[in-house]
Design an enzyme around this catalytic site. Structure first.
Site, PDB file in Angstrom:
ATOM      1  N   HIS A 155       0.801  -3.745   0.765  1.00  0.00           N
ATOM      2  CA  HIS A 155       0.459  -2.611  -0.098  1.00  0.00           C
ATOM      3  C   HIS A 155       1.080  -1.292   0.380  1.00  0.00           C
ATOM      4  CE1 HIS A 155      -2.858  -1.976   2.889  1.00  0.00           C
ATOM      5  NE2 HIS A 155      -2.659  -0.701   2.571  1.00  0.00           N
ATOM      6  N   ASP A 185      -1.638 -10.009   1.808  1.00  0.00           N
ATOM      7  CA  ASP A 185      -1.232  -8.606   1.907  1.00  0.00           C
ATOM      8  C   ASP A 185      -0.299  -8.369   3.093  1.00  0.00           C
ATOM      9  OD1 ASP A 185      -1.137  -5.945   1.044  1.00  0.00           O
ATOM     10  OD2 ASP A 185      -2.729  -5.349   2.444  1.00  0.00           O
ATOM     11  N   SER A 261      -2.696   1.333   7.811  1.00  0.00           N
ATOM     12  CA  SER A 261      -2.351   0.076   7.143  1.00  0.00           C
ATOM     13  C   SER A 261      -0.998  -0.434   7.614  1.00  0.00           C
ATOM     14  CB  SER A 261      -2.328   0.284   5.631  1.00  0.00           C
ATOM     15  OG  SER A 261      -3.622   0.550   5.146  1.00  0.00           O
TER      16      SER A 261
END
Length: 309
Positions: A155, A185, A261
């Protein structure tokens, strides 16, 4: 008249070498005197001469042994003092103090983990135009192969056409998405330019609940930040944007925010045990409230060609 003549004279002279007889003529001579009794020393020597030789050697050996034992008893060093409870308490206290000093001098687990991962950490920046508006994003990644392959969260770069990676030494390079795993992901990036020295991270194994972990990334634009926590749970399932479901995640309480992230989750040895993928927030805001998630390296590493762990 009768003539009286004198009796013959008795010669009292003693011839040389002859024993003179005393007494009255016609009487037996006196007996010879008895020799004197032997002295005490003579009697002792006589008795000792009768003692067998083996007894003498036994006595000599005994005397030597007694002499050696006596010498050792006099010259041996003093033995250890008697141990008291106070001595034990003092020794224990000294041991505690020495261990505390050693612990204070040793680097913290977080310091070791950060120093280990620092050469492999990557800053990822994206810049795209959406509906006529410029949009920018950032995240983290980690070099996992000698060819410079960067492992990150999908993402962070999903849908972006302008991706830039910055290596630990400051080298900046455009990059492209090489592989994608939407179900976990995870994505890998291929930079077009590499630094002089490429330092791949060391991938670790599984983790247990309660194990210390460290998240490293660039939260809220604060580059190269480390946060510490523990593994709160394993095998978690969460839903993310696009109504996607991520399974088998590691739940952590180390602080993670936007910019974390794609960054590595480390054990105390600095080995990568997961890739940070998201956070839980009941207010639907992208702010950390105590629960974060990471994809286990056994799953994430497969996207970079690593064997299953």
């Amino acid at each position: 008249m009768a003539r009286v003549t004198a009796p013959p004279a008795i010669d009292t002279a003693v011839a040389p070498g002859a024993r003179r007889l005393l007494g009255v003529p016609g009487r037996a001579p006196d007996p010879e005197p008895e020799p004197p009794p032997p002295s005490r020393w003579t009697r002792l020597r006589t008795r000792l001469a009768r003692v067998p030789r083996r007894v003498w050697w036994g006595l000599v050996t005994l005397v030597v042994i007694v002499a050696l034992v006596s010498t050792y008893a006099v010259t041996r060093p003093p033995g250890p003092p008697v141990l008291t409870q106070r001595d034990v308490d003092t020794s224990v206290q000294r041991g505690i103090e020495k261990q505390a000093e050693a612990d204070a001098a040793a680097p913290a687990d977080g310091s070791v983990a950060h120093a280990t991962i620092a050469p492999s950490l990557v800053l990822i920046q994206t810049r795209d135009t959406v509906a006529g508006e410029q949009q920018e994003g950032s995240g983290a990644g980690v070099v996992v192969n000698e060819d410079g392959t960067v492992l990150t969260a999908l993402h962070v770069v999903d849908g972006s056409t302008n991706i830039t990676v910055t290596f630990a030494d400051g080298t900046t390079s455009p990059a492209k998405v090489a592989t994608e795993k939407p179900e976990s992901d995870i994505a890998t990036l291929t930079p077009s330019k590499l630094p002089e020295t490429v330092v791949p991270a060391v991938l670790g194994g599984g983790v247990a609940v309660g194990a210390p972990v460290f998240a490293v990334g660039h939260p809220l634009g604060l580059t190269d930040s480390l946060s510490a926590g523990v593994v709160s749970a394993l095998d978690r399932t969460v839903r993310v944007e696009g109504d996607r479901k991520l399974e088998h995640l590691i739940q952590i309480d180390a602080a993670v925010n936007p910019g974390n992230s794609g960054g590595p989750l480390l054990n105390k040895a600095g080995q990568v045990v997961g890739i940070v993928t998201g956070l839980a927030n009941p207010t639907d805001q992208s702010l950390f409230v105590g629960i974060g998630f990471a994809v286990p390296i056994a799953t994430a590493g497969g996207a970079a060609g690593s064997p299953p762990r």
